[in-house]
Design a protein around this motif. Structure first.
Motif, PDB file in Angstrom:
ATOM      1  N   GLY A  20       0.800  -1.222   0.000  1.00  3.42           N
ATOM      2  CA  GLY A  20       0.000   0.000   0.000  1.00  3.42           C
ATOM      3  C   GLY A  20       0.834   1.273   0.000  1.00  3.42           C
ATOM      4  O   GLY A  20       2.054   1.242  -0.139  1.00  3.42           O
ATOM      5  N   SER A  40      -8.060   8.076  -6.928  1.00  6.88           N
ATOM      6  CA  SER A  40      -7.265   7.308  -7.896  1.00  6.88           C
ATOM      7  C   SER A  40      -7.604   5.824  -7.815  1.00  6.88           C
ATOM      8  O   SER A  40      -7.640   5.126  -8.832  1.00  6.88           O
ATOM      9  N   ILE A  41      -7.844   5.343  -6.584  1.00  5.15           N
ATOM     10  CA  ILE A  41      -8.273   3.941  -6.449  1.00  5.15           C
ATOM     11  C   ILE A  41      -9.597   3.768  -7.191  1.00  5.15           C
ATOM     12  O   ILE A  41      -9.736   2.888  -8.046  1.00  5.15           O
ATOM     13  N   SER A  44      -9.456   3.747 -10.896  1.00  2.00           N
ATOM     14  CA  SER A  44      -8.815   2.588 -11.528  1.00  2.00           C
ATOM     15  C   SER A  44      -9.765   1.382 -11.580  1.00  2.00           C
ATOM     16  O   SER A  44      -9.452   0.365 -12.185  1.00  2.00           O
ATOM     17  N   ILE A 108     -10.899  -1.304   1.728  1.00  2.21           N
ATOM     18  CA  ILE A 108      -9.810  -0.349   1.972  1.00  2.21           C
ATOM     19  C   ILE A 108      -9.356  -0.507   3.424  1.00  2.21           C
ATOM     20  O   ILE A 108     -10.182  -0.494   4.336  1.00  2.21           O
ATOM     21  N   LYS A 126      -4.267   0.740   2.035  1.00  2.44           N
ATOM     22  CA  LYS A 126      -4.103  -0.424   1.159  1.00  2.44           C
ATOM     23  C   LYS A 126      -5.451  -0.714   0.509  1.00  2.44           C
ATOM     24  O   LYS A 126      -6.489  -0.579   1.147  1.00  2.44           O
ATOM     25  N   TYR A 127      -5.424  -1.121  -0.727  1.00  2.00           N
ATOM     26  CA  TYR A 127      -6.662  -1.538  -1.390  1.00  2.00           C
ATOM     27  C   TYR A 127      -6.618  -3.048  -1.604  1.00  2.00           C
ATOM     28  O   TYR A 127      -5.608  -3.587  -2.065  1.00  2.00           O
ATOM     29  N   ALA A 135      -4.195  -5.773  -3.518  1.00  2.00           N
ATOM     30  CA  ALA A 135      -4.247  -5.522  -4.950  1.00  2.00           C
ATOM     31  C   ALA A 135      -2.960  -6.001  -5.601  1.00  2.00           C
ATOM     32  O   ALA A 135      -1.873  -5.672  -5.135  1.00  2.00           O
ATOM     33  N   THR A 140      -2.132  -1.950  -8.568  1.00  2.00           N
ATOM     34  CA  THR A 140      -1.441  -0.827  -7.907  1.00  2.00           C
ATOM     35  C   THR A 140      -0.798   0.090  -8.951  1.00  2.00           C
ATOM     36  O   THR A 140      -0.742   1.304  -8.772  1.00  2.00           O
ATOM     37  N   ILE A 143      -3.548   2.303 -10.220  1.00  2.00           N
ATOM     38  CA  ILE A 143      -3.870   3.340  -9.228  1.00  2.00           C
ATOM     39  C   ILE A 143      -2.834   4.462  -9.324  1.00  2.00           C
ATOM     40  O   ILE A 143      -3.161   5.649  -9.349  1.00  2.00           O
ATOM     41  N   SER A 147      -3.199   8.397 -10.239  1.00  2.00           N
ATOM     42  CA  SER A 147      -2.764   9.463  -9.316  1.00  2.00           C
ATOM     43  C   SER A 147      -1.899  10.499 -10.033  1.00  2.00           C
ATOM     44  O   SER A 147      -1.787  11.629  -9.583  1.00  2.00           O
TER      45      SER A 147
END
Ligand code: VG1
Ligand code: CO
Length: 544
Positions: A20, A40-41, A44, A108, A126-127, A135, A140, A143, A147
């Motif tokens: 993350g 941004s998450i 995506s 999340i 962290k996603y 992820a 990532t 993402i 960003s």
């Protein structure tokens, strides 16, 4: 519904690391910083309108504020429901449990894991995807790409949501459901382990344990599971109330940072068993009376004893370990006749193997162990696994480990960390190693001859994705290894990790202090990489 679209500009440092995005709290508190990353998450992802997310964190400083921001952003972006842990608390494994149990779109997790917490310390995001795991790199990377291109984000103009009381409420069109942080997790643990037997064992009067939650997220889980469900006396769990600054400590479960527990377990009236977890509850340290279990050995012992555990009685499909983790588990896999996979550092690389049914147990040398019951490493799961083995075998931790070494041989193992090194010096060290890499093969250093030297690259056997530059390995003809890599979770300068391993099949030589057994390799690492000169440090900051 009052959706605001605010304009923003990209921050150039939002690339997720091993686990993350981790930055200091003041960085996250900059206007738009957290919001940019969350948007941004969302940007995506595809087809998330009306979907459900799980949300929670390890309770560290800024957790509560971040939860409110994320709830309002999720509502503004069209999510249908958020399941949020009560008081904003969910351990990393409990988040994975919830994603899987309720088949949500993802989750999340707000945590910087083992990094210290507080107004000037660290925070993280962290996603996790719909299998409950971190992820993977392609996510990532997407993402990060978002960003770098972001110019606006959406947030609801609304008052804060009550996350302290269980139940549902509405935030715009979205439902916020506050869930008990512990119940789903505890229920899954009960389905895997023999709780009756462990209960008997813990209440027999012949066995004492001590668990240190280090004032981080596992406190409520440990109180419920060990003290309430399994009958261990009150007081078994120490430092069990999560604090925003983790009590000023460093919730890294190792011999250096879990010093109070180490003092108890190595002291006069030592209990039979000691354990600790990290900030977000995904890692574990296992101790016997005056005895430390190396995490690589722990993985091997769990694998060798899995048949004793109800949830794993059917046998293991395979084992996976991160590349720097010792090869102790490989020996068990070979004996069981199952595959053993070697992946780069970080739990995200295990997900595909577990989803494809190739592996059951996974582990990392960094005190992370877990199985396909979820898609994260799991600290309390490992403690329960050990307790279940102990309850069945009725031997001490030390006896079980020594016994294991007699059967499989001992992989002496140690990791030397050099923290907060000047980044350009650390880069130089790695570049130098890269340069000499091709010249090392066949060279002899004392009794060691180099069999191979490479920069570890991994091709995922399921989706074919390739991850390069995962650490420089020097392997010797007798199976010993030295691995060098830079940490991807630190926030101050660079952290150099040096991993050392040698193999000792003869029980007569299995009782050495690993630092003594590995002395020549330690010197050799310095000779090859000029560690002391380049880091300007005479000693590692942490030895595990
Ligand atoms: C460290 C460990 C790695 C672990 C990662 C996340 O990464 O070495 O094994 O998966 O932390 O753990 P690095 O890049 O600093 O070596 V945790 O508990 O922070 O989610
Ligand atoms: Co962690």
């Amino acid at each position: 519904m009052n959706v605001c679209t605010l304009s923003t500009h990209p921050f150039n440092d939002q690339k997720p690391g091993t686990s993350g995005l981790r930055k200091s709290v003041p960085v996250f508190q900059q206007p738009h910083y957290l919001e940019n990353f969350i948007q941004s998450i969302f940007n995506s992802l595809q087809d998330y309108k009306g979907q459900t997310l799980v949300l929670g964190g390890d309770g560290r400083y800024y957790n509560r504020e971040a939860i409110q921001i994320i709830l309002k952003m999720a509502a503004a972006n069209g999510f249908g429901r958020i399941k949020v842990g009560q008081h904003g608390i969910l351990s990393t494994p409990a988040t994975s449990v919830a994603i899987r149990k309720y088949q949500t779109f993802g989750g999340i997790i707000l945590s910087a894991s083992h990094n210290p917490a507080g107004p000037t310390e660290d925070f993280g995001v962290k996603y996790n995807i719909d299998n409950g795991g971190p992820a993977p790199e392609k996510v990532t990377e997407a993402i990060y790409a978002q960003s770098q291109a972001i110019d606006s984000y959406k947030i609801l103009d609304a008052s804060d949501v009550d996350v302290d009381n269980l139940g549902e409420s509405k935030l715009g069109e979205m439902v916020v459901e506050v869930i008990d942080s512990v119940s789903d997790y505890a229920e899954l643990m009960e389905s895997l382990f023999d709780f009756d037997r462990i209960h008997q064992f813990l209440t027999s009067g012949h066995f004492g344990m001590c668990f240190d939650a280090l004032h981080a997220v596992t406190g409520p889980y440990a109180h419920r599971i060990f003290e309430q469900l399994l009958g261990a006396p009150t007081g078994t769990v120490r430092n069990g109330t999560p604090l925003e600054d983790f009590g000023g400590g460093h919730p890294d479960p190792n011999l250096v940072y879990a010093h109070d527990l180490v003092k108890i377990v190595f002291g006069e009236q030592a209990p039979d068993f000691g354990a600790a977890s990290d900030g977000d509850g995904d890692r574990n340290m296992i101790l016997g009376r005056r005895f430390f279990v190396n995490p690589s050995d722990s993985l091997a012992v769990l694998a060798a004893n899995a048949k004793l555990i109800p949830g794993y009685q059917g046998g293991l499909a395979g084992i996976a370990r991160s590349m720097p983790t010792s090869q102790a588990a490989d020996r068990v896999a070979a004996k069981l006749g199952i595959d053993c996979y070697e992946t780069p550092t970080g739990w995200k690389f295990f997900g595909n193997l577990m989803d494809a049914g190739r592996v059951t147990l996974c582990g990392e040398e960094s005190f992370g162990t877990g199985s396909n019951h979820i898609r994260e490493k799991d600290g309390l799961w490992a403690v329960l696994f050990w307790l279940n083995i102990l309850a069945v075998r009725q031997q001490s931790v030390e006896q079980i480990v020594r016994n294991h070494w007699q059967t499989y041989g001992r992989n002496y193992y140690s990791r030397h960390d050099y923290e907060a090194v000047n980044s350009s010096r650390a880069d130089t060290l790695m570049e130098n190693l890269h340069k000499i890499m091709p010249t090392l093969k066949g060279k002899s250093f004392g009794r060691y001859e180099v069999e191979y030297c490479d920069d570890f690259s991994y091709t995922d056997p399921i989706d074919g994705s390739v991850s390069q530059h995962q650490g420089i390995r020097i392997g010797f003809t007798d199976g010993s290894r030295i691995v060098f890599r830079l940490s991807g979770t630190g926030t101050h300068g660079a952290t150099l990790r040096v991993y050392l391993e040698s193999y000792e099949p003869d029980p007569a030589y299995q009782s050495l202090d690993p630092q003594v057994a590995l002395k020549e390799l330690i010197a050799l690492a310095d000779e090859v990489a000029h560690i002391h000169e380049l880091t300007c440090m005479a000693e590692p900051t942490v030895i595990t």
